[in-house]
Scaffold this motif. Structure first.
Motif, PDB file in Angstrom:
ATOM      1  N   SER A  12       0.846  -1.196   0.000  1.00 29.45           N
ATOM      2  CA  SER A  12       0.000   0.000   0.000  1.00 29.45           C
ATOM      3  C   SER A  12       0.877   1.239   0.000  1.00 29.45           C
ATOM      4  N   TYR A  39       0.853   5.498   0.863  1.00 31.61           N
ATOM      5  CA  TYR A  39       0.190   6.596   1.540  1.00 31.61           C
ATOM      6  C   TYR A  39       1.001   7.869   1.352  1.00 31.61           C
ATOM      7  N   LEU A  90      -2.281  11.082   6.929  1.00 34.20           N
ATOM      8  CA  LEU A  90      -2.006  10.018   5.964  1.00 34.20           C
ATOM      9  C   LEU A  90      -3.187   9.856   5.031  1.00 34.20           C
ATOM     10  N   PHE A  98      -4.596   7.702   1.759  1.00 30.31           N
ATOM     11  CA  PHE A  98      -4.386   6.464   1.025  1.00 30.31           C
ATOM     12  C   PHE A  98      -4.299   6.738  -0.471  1.00 30.31           C
ATOM     13  N   GLU A 155      -3.481   0.358  -3.298  1.00 25.88           N
ATOM     14  CA  GLU A 155      -3.014  -0.911  -2.743  1.00 25.88           C
ATOM     15  C   GLU A 155      -2.929  -1.948  -3.846  1.00 25.88           C
ATOM     16  N   ARG A 197      -6.075  -3.251  -6.105  1.00 25.60           N
ATOM     17  CA  ARG A 197      -7.366  -3.636  -5.534  1.00 25.60           C
ATOM     18  C   ARG A 197      -8.145  -2.446  -5.011  1.00 25.60           C
ATOM     19  N   ASN A 198      -7.461  -1.352  -4.724  1.00 24.83           N
ATOM     20  CA  ASN A 198      -8.173  -0.191  -4.230  1.00 24.83           C
ATOM     21  C   ASN A 198      -7.373   1.055  -4.555  1.00 24.83           C
ATOM     22  N   THR A 215      -3.948  -7.965   3.293  1.00 22.52           N
ATOM     23  CA  THR A 215      -4.484  -6.646   3.616  1.00 22.52           C
ATOM     24  C   THR A 215      -5.850  -6.726   4.240  1.00 22.52           C
ATOM     25  N   PRO A 216      -6.209  -5.655   4.995  1.00 24.68           N
ATOM     26  CA  PRO A 216      -5.237  -4.701   5.481  1.00 24.68           C
ATOM     27  C   PRO A 216      -4.319  -5.269   6.552  1.00 24.68           C
ATOM     28  N   LEU A 228       0.100  -3.608   8.986  1.00 31.08           N
ATOM     29  CA  LEU A 228       0.936  -2.951   7.993  1.00 31.08           C
ATOM     30  C   LEU A 228       2.338  -2.736   8.559  1.00 31.08           C
ATOM     31  N   TYR A 251      -6.753   0.080  14.892  1.00 34.44           N
ATOM     32  CA  TYR A 251      -5.322  -0.012  15.123  1.00 34.44           C
ATOM     33  C   TYR A 251      -4.779   1.268  15.757  1.00 34.44           C
ATOM     34  N   TYR A 281      -0.993   3.117  15.697  1.00 30.43           N
ATOM     35  CA  TYR A 281       0.365   3.145  15.164  1.00 30.43           C
ATOM     36  C   TYR A 281       1.131   4.286  15.821  1.00 30.43           C
ATOM     37  N   LEU A 321       3.309  -0.450  14.037  1.00 33.06           N
ATOM     38  CA  LEU A 321       2.099  -0.924  14.692  1.00 33.06           C
ATOM     39  C   LEU A 321       2.345  -1.144  16.178  1.00 33.06           C
ATOM     40  N   PHE A 361      -1.191   7.438  15.705  1.00 33.00           N
ATOM     41  CA  PHE A 361      -2.289   7.414  14.744  1.00 33.00           C
ATOM     42  C   PHE A 361      -3.252   6.282  15.089  1.00 33.00           C
ATOM     43  N   GLU A 408     -10.145  -0.312   9.886  1.00 28.48           N
ATOM     44  CA  GLU A 408     -10.171  -1.187   8.726  1.00 28.48           C
ATOM     45  C   GLU A 408     -11.626  -1.532   8.446  1.00 28.48           C
ATOM     46  N   ASP A 431     -12.960  -3.501   2.368  1.00 26.38           N
ATOM     47  CA  ASP A 431     -12.058  -2.581   1.692  1.00 26.38           C
ATOM     48  C   ASP A 431     -10.623  -3.030   1.917  1.00 26.38           C
ATOM     49  N   TYR A 432      -9.766  -2.636   1.042  1.00 26.42           N
ATOM     50  CA  TYR A 432      -8.376  -3.052   1.159  1.00 26.42           C
ATOM     51  C   TYR A 432      -7.496  -1.887   1.579  1.00 26.42           C
ATOM     52  N   LYS A 433      -7.935  -1.156   2.598  1.00 31.14           N
ATOM     53  CA  LYS A 433      -7.131  -0.038   3.056  1.00 31.14           C
ATOM     54  C   LYS A 433      -7.454   0.248   4.510  1.00 31.14           C
ATOM     55  N   LEU A 434      -6.552   0.983   5.132  1.00 29.86           N
ATOM     56  CA  LEU A 434      -6.806   1.531   6.452  1.00 29.86           C
ATOM     57  C   LEU A 434      -7.081   3.021   6.290  1.00 29.86           C
ATOM     58  N   PHE A 475      -6.735   6.442   8.288  1.00 31.86           N
ATOM     59  CA  PHE A 475      -5.996   6.965   9.430  1.00 31.86           C
ATOM     60  C   PHE A 475      -6.539   8.307   9.897  1.00 31.86           C
ATOM     61  N   GLY A 476      -6.409   8.542  11.199  1.00 34.41           N
ATOM     62  CA  GLY A 476      -6.626   9.868  11.727  1.00 34.41           C
ATOM     63  C   GLY A 476      -5.425  10.742  11.418  1.00 34.41           C
TER      64      GLY A 476
END
Lengths: 112, 111
Positions: A33, A35, A43, A45, A48, A55-56, A97-98, A101, B33, B35, B45, B88, B92, B96-99, B101-102
């Motif tokens: 991924s 960022y 951060l 995105f 990925e 995929r995204n 994923t996810p 990381l 999560y 981080y 992490l 952070f 998830e 979806d295939y992402k995180l 984040f704040g």
């Protein structure tokens, strides 16, 4: 086990140029991924990849693109650079994923 | 879409407890999560919690999750100077295939 490796660590470009950043994931990790980190936006995105397939994708213009190779290494490219593209670009890999990381140290891009 | 919010700064005295708060909006979140990012480094992490749990403890770290209010917190006991960093939270989504984040909370530990 080696961590996520990003190259180059620092680079300076001028507006209108293009840049390619590279990421080598942890051995055995098939997901990569990307960022963008900026002080004001946190951060964001970018995209990925898993087994060479995107995929995204985040909400970035088409100037931002990426790809993944058969060995899971990934590259991202930014064309026609703008001042606002100055940021730390972070790559992260994971087994699935996810999941968890694992981040590289980032590539810090400065656009003048 | 997903939206994760955190307070931007926290100052704490060495030896005290730190509490970092986070709110999220995606009710389908499966994992959440925490981080940590130290200066000049990528994110590392710290810990995570499954969405059907209320609490998770890992040495000096305690994660509390209020799923009804979509509120997540990280408590660091006996805060040390080495805990100074940006923290952070991330969520998830289940499909979806992402995180997401704040913006990160900068924790400063003062002597």
């Amino acid at each position: 086990k080696a961590g996520v490796t990003q190259t180059p660590r620092y680079l300076i470009k001028t507006r209108g140029q293009q840049v390619t950043l590279s990421c080598s994931p942890i051995s055995g990790h098939r997901s990569v991924s990307w960022y963008q980190q900026t002080p004001g936006q946190g951060l964001q995105f970018l995209f990925e990849y898993f087994s060479e397939t995107q995929r995204n994708k985040g909400n970035f213009p088409g100037r931002f693109s990426g790809r993944q190779f058969s060995n899971s290494r990934s590259e991202m490219n930014v064309s026609t650079l703008e001042l606002g593209d100055s940021a730390l670009y972070l790559c992260a890999s994971s087994v699935n994923t996810p999941g968890e990381l694992f981040f590289g140290e980032g590539s810090r891009l400065t656009v003048l | 879409g997903e939206d994760v919010e955190q307070s931007l700064f926290l100052s704490v005295r060495e030896g005290d407890s730190s509490v970092i708060n986070c709110t999220y909006t995606d009710s389908s979140s499966t994992y959440l999560y925490w981080y940590k990012q130290e200066p000049g480094a990528g994110l590392q992490l710290l810990t995570y919690i499954f969405s059907n749990m209320d609490m998770k403890q890992d040495q000096r770290l305690t994660v509390l999750l209020n799923k009804k209010d979509k509120h997540l917190s990280l408590r660091i006991a006996d805060t040390q100077t080495g805990d100074s960093a940006i923290y952070f939270c991330a969520e998830e989504s289940s499909n979806d295939y992402k995180l997401s984040f704040g913006a990160g909370t900068t924790v400063t530990v003062r002597a």
